[in-house]
Design a protein around this motif. Structure first.
Motif, PDB file in Angstrom:
ATOM      1  N   ASN A  47       0.831  -1.218   0.000  1.00  0.00           N
ATOM      2  CA  ASN A  47       0.000   0.000   0.000  1.00  0.00           C
ATOM      3  C   ASN A  47       0.858   1.256   0.000  1.00  0.00           C
ATOM      4  N   TYR A  52       4.334   6.509  -1.572  1.00  0.00           N
ATOM      5  CA  TYR A  52       5.505   7.292  -1.128  1.00  0.00           C
ATOM      6  C   TYR A  52       6.857   6.735  -1.561  1.00  0.00           C
ATOM      7  N   GLY A 107       4.012   1.272   8.084  1.00  0.00           N
ATOM      8  CA  GLY A 107       3.453   1.199   9.433  1.00  0.00           C
ATOM      9  C   GLY A 107       4.268   0.279  10.327  1.00  0.00           C
ATOM     10  N   VAL A 109       4.002  -2.829  10.937  1.00  0.00           N
ATOM     11  CA  VAL A 109       4.353  -4.141  10.391  1.00  0.00           C
ATOM     12  C   VAL A 109       5.713  -4.056   9.708  1.00  0.00           C
TER      13      VAL A 109
END
Ligand code: NAD
Ligand code: GLY
Length: 360
Positions: A47, A52, A107, A109
């Motif tokens: 994602n 980015y 994130g 993870v």
């Protein structure tokens, strides 16, 4: 661009730098924090990469780094031993040296998995955390805990390994789904509960994502500064650091009851904080107004303030929780908002009180 910096005195010491648009200057900050690094190994997820990845890589290449990128599927299942081995093999195939660095873009993870890989490949290379979720910005990117999940449970293998630099760009939060933003807010509210009543009031006066985003840099700075103080006092989680688990023992029961799929970690922690406050009231430790105050701040964020679960899940969470030893469990309770009180109590007593609360 206004930039805020915090210095964390843990590991060999590192800066947390917070600034809008910081992703585009990441290369500059990394070359100053890690002057010997030549190759950077960016780990991100499916994602975050399209959002980015290219901007980050461009900012690294401008500084003449040799950049390699590895994308894992988004989601908790990527925190696996298989992915850890793949990362080791990928980095060594590209001739990583001990002065090079891993850059975790994503994130918790990605941060936990890439951090574990960085701490173990060649017995440790450089590590830069670029957290892109609210939860990872206020919690997992700071403090040096890394982990993967095992078939026997979450976060059961890991290391303490402080990063060399943490870069957070609050603008990345704009693409976060509402549910993930709310999950991060549960941890933000937690800092107010355990440490800073003034900050709790500040959050209460900003109900809703838009109002919070208007002051997001201050919110990130406040949370990271609280975590900094806790981690500097107790880097290896043998004492004070346990206060960061406020709401987490009961949250663990709710996550278990939903098979780790129904509730996000933040949602489970939200309900866990309210139940922990109610438990504290029942035990005579917590002021009677506290559960209502916490509910009043969580509800407008769309977070659950109560979650039904089987009593067996509560028993399991209290019994097998990492904070428990023998017949006692250490519960993180509040005296009032901003004043935390860890208490070691017999598991049987805690389960009795919970049984009364749940069967009422
Ligand atoms: P996550 O990393 O799974 O991210 C949540 C979702 O948001 C994912 O789908 C991800 O792809 C997506 N995403 C990330 N950034 C985005 C962005 N800017 N825009 C759009 N989508 C984006 O989950 P998380 O909540 O960040 O972290 C949870 C993990 O962190 C758990 O594995 C937990 O165990 C761990 N954790 C670790 C610590 C620690 O101290 N190391 C502390 C708390 C939690
Ligand atoms: N998230 C809890 C800790 O870092 O200790």
């Amino acid at each position: 661009m206004e930039v805020m910096t915090l210095h964390v005195d843990a590991g060999s010491g590192y800066d947390i730098i917070i600034g809008s648009g910081l992703i585009d200057s990441a290369g500059k900050y990394i070359s100053s924090a890690l002057p010997k690094a030549k190759r950077l190994f960016v780990v991100t997820d499916s994602n975050v990469s399209p959002l980015y990845g290219a901007r980050l890589v461009a900012s690294l290449e401008i500084e003449s780094f040799e950049v390699h990128t590895h994308v894992v599927p988004a989601g908790e299942t990527s925190k696996s031993a298989e992915n850890l081995i793949s990362l080791w093999e990928w980095m060594t195939a590209h001739a990583i040296t001990r002065t090079d660095a891993v850059v975790a873009l994503g994130g918790g993870v990605v941060g936990d998995l890439a951090g574990f890989a960085a701490s173990t490949v060649l017995r440790g290379v450089g590590l830069v955390q670029i957290p892109t979720t609210l939860l990872s910005q206020v919690d997992s990117s700071v403090g040096g805990k890394t982990a993967i999940d095992l078939s026997t449970g979450k976060n059961l293998a890991g290391t303490f390994y402080q990063p060399d630099l943490v870069l957070m760009d609050p603008e990345t939060l704009r693409t976060l789904p509402d549910r993930e933003f709310a999950a991060g807010m549960a941890e933000v509210v937690k800092y107010g509960c355990i440490w800073d009543a003034g900050f709790f009031g500040f959050l209460k006066a900003r109900p809703g994502r838009e109002a919070l985003m208007a002051d997001i840099a201050h919110i990130l700075h406040t949370c990271c500064d609280i975590k900094r103080q806790v981690v500097e006092t107790d880097e290896h989680d043998t004492g004070l650091r346990m206060i960061l688990n406020f709401g987490h023992t009961l949250g663990h029961a709710y996550e278990l009851s939903g098979g780790y799929a129904r509730w996000t970690h933040g949602e489970a922690v939200a309900a866990g904080m309210v139940t922990a406050a109610k438990l504290g009231v029942a035990l005579g430790v917590t002021g009677p107004d506290v559960p209502g105050q916490i509910e009043a701040i969580l509800s407008p964020l769309g977070l659950p303030v109560a979650i039904d679960c089987d009593f067996s899940d509560l028993e399991r969470a209290v019994g097998i929780d990492k904070k428990s030893a023998g017949d006692d469990v250490t519960l993180i309770l509040l005296e009032r908002i901003g004043a935390v009180r860890p208490m070691k109590l017999p598991k049987a007593e805690v389960l009795d009180v919970l049984a009364g609360m749940y069967r009422r």
